[in-house]
Scaffold this active site. Structure first.
Site, PDB file in Angstrom:
ATOM      1  N   GLY A  53       0.815  -1.227   0.000  1.00  0.00           N
ATOM      2  CA  GLY A  53       0.000   0.000   0.000  1.00  0.00           C
ATOM      3  C   GLY A  53       0.835   1.257   0.000  1.00  0.00           C
TER       4      GLY A  53
ATOM      5  N   GLY B 169       2.549   3.672   1.547  1.00  0.00           N
ATOM      6  CA  GLY B 169       3.069   3.908   2.892  1.00  0.00           C
ATOM      7  C   GLY B 169       3.573   5.327   3.069  1.00  0.00           C
ATOM      8  NE  ARG B 170       8.510   6.748  -0.058  1.00  0.00           N
ATOM      9  CZ  ARG B 170       9.791   6.893   0.151  1.00  0.00           C
ATOM     10  NH1 ARG B 170      10.231   7.800   0.956  1.00  0.00           N
ATOM     11  NH2 ARG B 170      10.641   6.153  -0.510  1.00  0.00           N
TER      12      ARG B 170
ATOM     13  CE  LYS C  87       8.037   7.744  -3.666  1.00  0.00           C
ATOM     14  NZ  LYS C  87       8.609   7.126  -4.859  1.00  0.00           N
TER      15      LYS C  87
ATOM     16  CG  ASP D 168       9.877   8.102   8.156  1.00  0.00           C
ATOM     17  OD1 ASP D 168       9.550   7.763   6.996  1.00  0.00           O
ATOM     18  OD2 ASP D 168      10.990   8.592   8.438  1.00  0.00           O
ATOM     19  N   GLY D 169       6.749   7.323   6.636  1.00  0.00           N
ATOM     20  CA  GLY D 169       5.899   8.038   5.677  1.00  0.00           C
ATOM     21  C   GLY D 169       6.547   9.258   5.052  1.00  0.00           C
TER      22      GLY D 169
ATOM     23  NE  ARG E 142       4.411   9.133  -7.066  1.00  0.00           N
ATOM     24  CZ  ARG E 142       4.891   7.907  -7.028  1.00  0.00           C
ATOM     25  NH1 ARG E 142       5.952   7.601  -7.726  1.00  0.00           N
ATOM     26  NH2 ARG E 142       4.333   6.980  -6.274  1.00  0.00           N
TER      27      ARG E 142
ATOM     28  CG  ASP F 131       5.428  -3.009  -4.563  1.00  0.00           C
ATOM     29  OD1 ASP F 131       6.089  -4.012  -4.893  1.00  0.00           O
ATOM     30  OD2 ASP F 131       5.913  -2.069  -3.915  1.00  0.00           O
TER      31      ASP F 131
ATOM     32  CG  ASP G 235       6.792   3.772  -6.684  1.00  0.00           C
ATOM     33  OD1 ASP G 235       6.186   4.853  -6.848  1.00  0.00           O
ATOM     34  OD2 ASP G 235       6.432   2.918  -5.864  1.00  0.00           O
TER      35      ASP G 235
HETATM   36  P1  AMP Z   1       9.057   1.120  -2.877  1.00  0.00           P
HETATM   37  O1  AMP Z   1       9.767  -0.132  -3.277  1.00  0.00           O
HETATM   38  O2  AMP Z   1       9.933   2.284  -2.598  1.00  0.00           O
HETATM   39  O3  AMP Z   1       8.012   1.477  -3.884  1.00  0.00           O
HETATM   40  O4  AMP Z   1       8.313   0.846  -1.484  1.00  0.00           O
HETATM   41  C1  AMP Z   1       7.744  -0.379  -1.146  1.00  0.00           C
HETATM   42  C2  AMP Z   1       6.712  -0.203  -0.057  1.00  0.00           C
HETATM   43  O5  AMP Z   1       7.290   0.397   1.108  1.00  0.00           O
HETATM   44  C3  AMP Z   1       5.538   0.669  -0.440  1.00  0.00           C
HETATM   45  O6  AMP Z   1       4.396   0.138   0.154  1.00  0.00           O
HETATM   46  C4  AMP Z   1       5.902   1.998   0.170  1.00  0.00           C
HETATM   47  O7  AMP Z   1       4.784   2.789   0.424  1.00  0.00           O
HETATM   48  C5  AMP Z   1       6.604   1.588   1.448  1.00  0.00           C
HETATM   49  N1  AMP Z   1       7.557   2.605   1.924  1.00  0.00           N
HETATM   50  C6  AMP Z   1       8.760   2.910   1.398  1.00  0.00           C
HETATM   51  N2  AMP Z   1       9.355   3.906   2.100  1.00  0.00           N
HETATM   52  C7  AMP Z   1       8.500   4.239   3.099  1.00  0.00           C
HETATM   53  C8  AMP Z   1       8.526   5.196   4.154  1.00  0.00           C
HETATM   54  N3  AMP Z   1       9.544   6.029   4.347  1.00  0.00           N
HETATM   55  N4  AMP Z   1       7.451   5.242   4.970  1.00  0.00           N
HETATM   56  C9  AMP Z   1       6.398   4.417   4.802  1.00  0.00           C
HETATM   57  N5  AMP Z   1       6.329   3.499   3.835  1.00  0.00           N
HETATM   58  C10 AMP Z   1       7.355   3.401   2.993  1.00  0.00           C
HETATM   59 MG    MG Z   2       6.424   1.589  -4.625  1.00  0.00          MG
END
Ligand code: AMP
Ligand code: MG
Length: 521
Positions: A100, A102-103, A122, A134-135, A192, A269, A279
């Protein structure tokens, strides 16, 4: 500042029944309503006037307090209700369950000139999908995302767009190399824009939970809203949808291979149903041509997401999407036929793309030999991909193999590496290449012009973004402004910026941020 709000996603699909912003598993919902966290002191670093125009905002709007407040998450645009999307995914080949946004927080969907867009922040704070993180996002990774998405767009690669880059005024703790050395960095927020941020994982989550009601709801919504040209019904509709996603994904991968882009985290994802690049994390650009290279240190051991493996991984990811859609289709053979066609279609499109890079308009199947031999040779000694292909257009029909070779010599990192054998192989290759050039109807100049439309002169080299980050972290955004402008015309000569048409300097060879990146962002 006026936006044309159109909340289809949140009004037509099920919302999380809880509104508390705490990490949790979210069931039977496509999203959770969640507000961005107010930043301490938002400052606008850069905004794209072109992307603003795409979504119906003016240059003046970008300078307004409203813009600063809304696109930093400080205030919420009237009539909108921000939300984080629920999705799952396979990460590095393993099932990861619910992930989901997350940030990332979607501000709203809008329309402009008959096109729909989702506007997303983002790094604007935690959501129910933040798990233990931390988001937030830091300036370093936000600059990389902001610049690269626009660079890709102007290169002609399908991608999300970047609207704005802001400092949040907050400090964010990050352990860049995951080696127990966390440090505070400046927090930042990128806004974005995409037609939608629905991804393969959006379907996987419902399939994995055997929630067929919501799987069907989401798929029907996606087709109706985002693939309006699909007129088939029932099973045929879903098959056609899968086929369209497959084709769009394939097209995107061919473009990545053309410009030397390595995504670095091709988890399901991070795969858009529109086949747009999403991403921008630990991505990188091939400097020396190396099909085994990945910029992502987290992937160093298996190099799953290495340059040469991207077409294969896209297919693997499409298999996961096929599995997720299977309950709606119940016809494995039909799905397999689409997946099998991917490989042969990819081979055809790849060859055609490489023939374009080589300036061959009369395309022969035999050129595959020339192409394969070339990529082998490019790996024999460190050779800069961008410089090699750009300089290739300087070759003329009269050139001998030796002279032709001399014209691309700048692309080698260390000419001394070219031992006698390799040199001979190169001459042999140019023997065939110059022969093929002489079979082309176009004049040298015409061919050069055509080649220069597919072989960029300027890409966001890893060391260049690192230099930009180093300056920006000290508050000097001049290089960021400059790069943003140069990368708008990557195929133009731009002699004033010739210094960025240069091989990676030695200091950047093994430097964190240049050749080594982690998911820490
Ligand atoms: P990514 O591979 O960067 O697209 O991230 C994979 C997952 O980790 C996604 O669900 C993101 O929302 C979550 N995520 C990455 N960095 C953070 C962050 N700093 N805080 C919360 N969720 C994160
Ligand atoms: Mg992602």
């Amino acid at each position: 500042m006026k936006l044309h709000i159109q909340n289809n996603f949140t009004s037509q699909l099920p919302a999380d029944s809880l509104e508390a912003n705490v990490p949790r598993q979210v069931y039977e919902a496509c999203f959770s309503f969640v507000d961005p966290l107010k930043p301490s002191r938002p400052i606008l670093i850069h905004a794209s006037t072109e992307v603003a125009e795409e979504i119906g905002l003016s240059k003046e709007d970008l300078q307004s307090d409203d813009f600063l407040n809304i696109f930093s998450g400080n205030t919420i645009y009237a009539g909108t209700k921000p939300f984080a999307m629920c999705y799952a995914g396979h990460q590095f080949g393993n099932w990861a369950g619910q992930l989901g946004d997350g940030r990332a927080i979607n501000l709203t969907e809008i329309t402009n000139k008959n096109k729909s867009f989702t506007l997303q922040l983002k790094g604007a704070g935690p959501t129910p999908y933040s798990r233990t993180a931390d988001g937030f996002a830091v300036l370093r990774s936000s600059i990389r995302e902001y610049l690269c998405a626009e660079a890709m767009f102007h290169l002609g690669v399908p991608t999300t767009r970047s609207l704005s880059l802001m400092l949040s005024g907050d400090q964010v703790l990050r352990d860049v190399l995951y080696n127990g050395n966390p440090a505070y960095e400046q927090g930042a927020i990128v806004s974005r824009v995409a037609p939608t941020f629905i991804r393969f994982g959006s379907f996987e989550i419902f399939a994995s939970r055997k929630d067929l009601v919501n799987l069907k709801l989401l798929t029907d919504f996606t087709i109706k809203k985002h693939f309006p040209n699909i007129k088939e019904e029932d099973v045929h509709k879903y098959l056609r949808f899968f086929e369209e996603v497959t084709q769009a994904t394939l097209k995107m991968i061919v473009e990545w291979q053309r410009v030397g882009f390595v995504h670095g985290v091709m988890n399901t994802d991070n795969m858009s149903i529109h086949g747009i690049t999403i991403d921008y994390g630990p991505y990188g650009w091939l400097e020396d041509y190396d099909s085994g290279w990945t910029p992502n240190t987290t992937d160093n051991q298996h190099k799953r997401y290495r340059f040469g493996n991207q077409p294969e991984i896209a297919l693997w990811n499409l298999y996961q999407l096929a599995n997720a859609l299977y309950p709606l289709i119940d016809d494995a053979k039909a799905l397999e036929a689409i997946l099998e066609a991917y490989t042969s279609n990819y081979e055809k499109k790849y060859l055609s793309m490489m023939q374009d890079k080589l300036g061959l308009q009369n395309k022969l199947n035999d050129d595959l030999f020339l192409v394969n031999r070339l990529t082998e040779l490019l790996e024999k000694a460190e050779t800069d991909m961008t410089i090699f292909f750009r300089n290739l257009s300087n070759i003329t029909k009269e050139d001998s193999a030796v002279l032709a070779f001399d014209r691309i010599k700048d692309a080698f990192y260390n000419e001394k590496e070219l031992i006698e054998d390799t040199l001979k192989y190169w001459h042999d290759w140019f023997e065939i290449y110059t022969f093929r050039i002489n079979e082309q109807i176009l004049t040298d100049l015409e061919r050069k012009e055509k080649m220069n439309l597919v072989n960029p002169k300027y890409v966001l080299r890893n060391y260049i973004s690192q230099l930009c980050i180093d300056d920006s972290e000290k508050g000097d955004y001049s290089l960021l402004n400059e790069l943003f402008e140069i990368l708008k015309n990557p195929y133009d000569e731009q002699p004033d910026f010739q210094k960025w048409f240069a091989k990676r300097p030695d200091w950047a060879r093994n430097k964190v941020g240049s050749s080594m990146l982690s998911c820490s962002s």
